[in-house]
Design an enzyme around this catalytic site. Structure first.
Site, PDB file in Angstrom:
ATOM      1  N   HIS A 123       0.854  -1.203   0.000  1.00  0.00           N
ATOM      2  CA  HIS A 123       0.000   0.000   0.000  1.00  0.00           C
ATOM      3  C   HIS A 123       0.888   1.251   0.000  1.00  0.00           C
ATOM      4  O   HIS A 123       1.346   1.694   1.042  1.00  0.00           O
ATOM      5  CB  HIS A 123      -0.906  -0.028   1.227  1.00  0.00           C
ATOM      6  CG  HIS A 123      -2.030   0.968   1.210  1.00  0.00           C
ATOM      7  ND1 HIS A 123      -2.081   2.026   0.322  1.00  0.00           N
ATOM      8  CD2 HIS A 123      -3.150   1.068   1.967  1.00  0.00           C
ATOM      9  CE1 HIS A 123      -3.197   2.727   0.551  1.00  0.00           C
ATOM     10  NE2 HIS A 123      -3.858   2.166   1.542  1.00  0.00           N
ATOM     11  N   HIS A 136      -2.563   6.988  -0.851  1.00  0.00           N
ATOM     12  CA  HIS A 136      -3.484   7.626   0.100  1.00  0.00           C
ATOM     13  C   HIS A 136      -2.899   8.243   1.361  1.00  0.00           C
ATOM     14  O   HIS A 136      -3.555   8.281   2.406  1.00  0.00           O
ATOM     15  CB  HIS A 136      -4.586   6.627   0.486  1.00  0.00           C
ATOM     16  CG  HIS A 136      -5.446   6.245  -0.691  1.00  0.00           C
ATOM     17  ND1 HIS A 136      -6.065   5.028  -0.816  1.00  0.00           N
ATOM     18  CD2 HIS A 136      -5.764   6.931  -1.808  1.00  0.00           C
ATOM     19  CE1 HIS A 136      -6.736   4.978  -1.958  1.00  0.00           C
ATOM     20  NE2 HIS A 136      -6.552   6.127  -2.581  1.00  0.00           N
ATOM     21  N   TYR A 183      -0.493   7.339   3.423  1.00  0.00           N
ATOM     22  CA  TYR A 183       0.033   6.522   4.521  1.00  0.00           C
ATOM     23  C   TYR A 183       1.563   6.494   4.450  1.00  0.00           C
ATOM     24  O   TYR A 183       2.169   7.243   3.683  1.00  0.00           O
ATOM     25  CB  TYR A 183      -0.647   5.144   4.508  1.00  0.00           C
ATOM     26  CG  TYR A 183      -2.145   5.299   4.731  1.00  0.00           C
ATOM     27  CD1 TYR A 183      -2.625   5.824   5.942  1.00  0.00           C
ATOM     28  CD2 TYR A 183      -3.075   5.029   3.725  1.00  0.00           C
ATOM     29  CE1 TYR A 183      -3.985   6.035   6.153  1.00  0.00           C
ATOM     30  CE2 TYR A 183      -4.444   5.241   3.930  1.00  0.00           C
ATOM     31  CZ  TYR A 183      -4.892   5.742   5.144  1.00  0.00           C
ATOM     32  OH  TYR A 183      -6.231   5.961   5.344  1.00  0.00           O
TER      33      TYR A 183
HETATM   34  C1  FMN Z   1     -15.055   1.804   2.601  1.00  0.00           C
HETATM   35  C2  FMN Z   1     -13.762   2.072   1.876  1.00  0.00           C
HETATM   36  C3  FMN Z   1     -12.582   1.538   2.365  1.00  0.00           C
HETATM   37  C4  FMN Z   1     -11.380   1.709   1.675  1.00  0.00           C
HETATM   38  N1  FMN Z   1     -10.248   1.110   2.131  1.00  0.00           N
HETATM   39  C5  FMN Z   1      -9.119   1.131   1.396  1.00  0.00           C
HETATM   40  C6  FMN Z   1      -7.980   0.366   1.770  1.00  0.00           C
HETATM   41  O1  FMN Z   1      -7.985  -0.371   2.763  1.00  0.00           O
HETATM   42  N2  FMN Z   1      -6.883   0.454   0.981  1.00  0.00           N
HETATM   43  C7  FMN Z   1      -6.844   1.235  -0.142  1.00  0.00           C
HETATM   44  O2  FMN Z   1      -5.818   1.277  -0.824  1.00  0.00           O
HETATM   45  N3  FMN Z   1      -7.914   1.950  -0.525  1.00  0.00           N
HETATM   46  C8  FMN Z   1      -9.053   1.899   0.195  1.00  0.00           C
HETATM   47  N4  FMN Z   1     -10.166   2.570  -0.237  1.00  0.00           N
HETATM   48  C9  FMN Z   1     -10.162   3.164  -1.581  1.00  0.00           C
HETATM   49  C10 FMN Z   1     -10.736   2.161  -2.600  1.00  0.00           C
HETATM   50  O3  FMN Z   1      -9.887   1.039  -2.753  1.00  0.00           O
HETATM   51  C11 FMN Z   1     -10.949   2.826  -3.981  1.00  0.00           C
HETATM   52  O4  FMN Z   1      -9.732   3.271  -4.490  1.00  0.00           O
HETATM   53  C12 FMN Z   1     -11.927   3.988  -3.882  1.00  0.00           C
HETATM   54  O5  FMN Z   1     -13.121   3.579  -3.232  1.00  0.00           O
HETATM   55  C13 FMN Z   1     -12.275   4.542  -5.259  1.00  0.00           C
HETATM   56  O6  FMN Z   1     -12.791   3.520  -6.089  1.00  0.00           O
HETATM   57  P1  FMN Z   1     -14.392   3.392  -6.355  1.00  0.00           P
HETATM   58  O7  FMN Z   1     -14.811   4.686  -6.984  1.00  0.00           O
HETATM   59  O8  FMN Z   1     -14.498   2.208  -7.281  1.00  0.00           O
HETATM   60  O9  FMN Z   1     -15.046   3.170  -5.023  1.00  0.00           O
HETATM   61  C14 FMN Z   1     -11.362   2.469   0.473  1.00  0.00           C
HETATM   62  C15 FMN Z   1     -12.555   3.037   0.014  1.00  0.00           C
HETATM   63  C16 FMN Z   1     -13.733   2.843   0.681  1.00  0.00           C
HETATM   64  C17 FMN Z   1     -15.010   3.436   0.118  1.00  0.00           C
END
Ligand code: FMN
Length: 370
Positions: free
Chosen positions: A181, A184, A186
């Site tokens: 990862h 975002h 981190y």
């Molecule tokens: C509930 C939730 C939890 C997420 N947790 C993570 C995570 O653990 N690791 C990560 O890299 N991104 C995380 N994200 C980002 C998602 O992987 C993704 O990049 C983001 O939701 C945008 O894609 P989408 O428009 O298809 O939802 C999270 C997003 C949501 C909504």
């Protein structure tokens, strides 16, 4: 009898290294905060197996590499024997249905506070720059961050080693590989981005120096489990958690090119339109230069729907498309995309609650509605 729906680009097979995928719709890593005490729970067996299709790829939620890696309640870890054992039945359930399962390994760095740290110590980061308090994802609570402690140069190999051991543990738990990862805001991103990294040693300043930590982790993890089991997630354009960069194109391109040296399986990039994790906005940039520079498989994520995802594959802008919120709310998403069936709406209010069923394994399947 209804005619077979014509094949769409998203539903075509793809050979991801040694993994034969039957389609290109990937489950995004999604933190759900239901791993009580940082231990994966039996209810995750149902949740992940619901989202498994034969030949489909799933990326597990962000999973802590050590006892300093946490910043949210009840996120899973993979640094203890107990955690490794707890992952096993979850991974087995995904394999039983023919899925391919990668574990996203994670360190939050400064996105934490003393309450999550051993002995109440300060969180670690590339810098001692504090993060301003922020509204939590539930829109109500305010997350308070303890000002971080800048890692001393001689401590860095220990953190790299934590990622290596976590990767080894992931394989021990049965995962097919790991996703590092690096997105975002981190820890890894806190080294890469110049809004955070103010170091003057060999881990700060130039692009090469800021990316050194990420690439050392890639190298260590690749040596441990084999580069053909390693991916990395990056979000050069995002400024989530006050981790922006003054030149995201150069950063993304530098990483894409540098990763080629290690021959890792995939690079997973978040679209520039995702400035934060959940909001889509207009943006002049795109990932095509990084797609072209990287020699392995390229995944894209962020705000994709059926049409958009098909286009990305048809135009060869990506090999696989990663779906977050739509997959969260539609356990049978690949099938729904295939049939162009209506989609369940996701409920933000239950994204991060600790209930083992509600908003987790209770989203309906197509046949439930029919
Ligand atoms: C509930 C939730 C939890 C997420 N947790 C993570 C995570 O653990 N690791 C990560 O890299 N991104 C995380 N994200 C980002 C998602 O992987 C993704 O990049 C983001 O939701 C945008 O894609 P989408 O428009 O298809 O939802 C999270 C997003 C949501 C909504």
């Amino acid at each position: 009898m209804a005619a077979e729906a014509p094949t769409i680009p998203l539903l075509t097979p793809y050979k991801l290294g040694k993994f034969n995928l039957s389609h290109r719709v990937v489950l995004a890593p999604l933190t759900r905060q239901r791993s009580y005490g940082n231990v994966p729970q039996p209810h995750a067996i149902l949740y992940y197996s619901q989202r498994t299709s034969k030949g489909g790829l799933l990326i597990a939620e962000a999973t802590g590499v050590s006892d300093t890696a946490q910043g949210y309640p009840d996120t899973p870890g993979i640094w203890t024997k107990e955690q490794v054992e707890a992952w096993k039945p979850i991974v087995d359930a995904v394999h039983a249905k023919g899925g391919v399962f990668f574990c996203q390994i994670w360190h939050v760095g400064r996105v934490s506070n003393q309450g999550f740290q051993p002995n109440g110590q300060a969180p670690i980061s590339s810098s001692d720059k504090p993060l301003t308090p922020q509204i939590r994802a539930n829109g109500i609570d305010v997350a308070d961050f303890t000002p971080p402690r800048r890692l001393r140069i001689e401590e860095i190999p220990q953190i790299v080693n934590d990622f290596r051991l976590a990767a080894r543990n992931a394989i021990e738990a049965g995962f097919d590989g790991v996703e590092i990862h690096g997105a975002h805001g981190y820890l890894i991103d806190q080294f890469m981005k110049d809004q955070v990294n103010d170091r003057t040693d060999q881990y700060g300043g130039s692009l090469e120096n800021r990316c050194r930590f990420a690439l050392e982790i890639v190298e260590a993890v690749s040596k441990e489990i084999g580069a053909d089991r390693v991916g990395i997630r990056l979000s050069p354009f995002a400024n989530y958690m006050e981790s922006g960069d003054s030149n995201p194109e150069a950063l993304g391109l530098y990483m894409a090119e540098s990763l080629n040296k290690y021959g890792i399986l995939y690079c997973h990039m978040v679209e520039p339109r995702m400035k934060t994790v959940g909001e889509k906005s207009e943006c002049p940039h795109n990932l095509v230069p990084m797609r072209k520079a990287f020699k392995g498989s390229f995944f894209v994520a962020g705000g994709y729907d059926r049409e958009d995802g098909n286009k990305a594959i048809a135009e060869n802008r990506a090999d696989l498309v990663v779906y977050g919120r739509l997959f969260l709310a539609n356990p049978d998403l690949p099938k729904r995309l295939k049939l162009n069936a209506p989609l369940n709406k996701y409920n933000r209010d239950t994204f991060y609650i600790s209930d083992p069923v509600l908003g987790y394994s209770d989203y309906s399947f197509l046949e439930d509605i029919a």
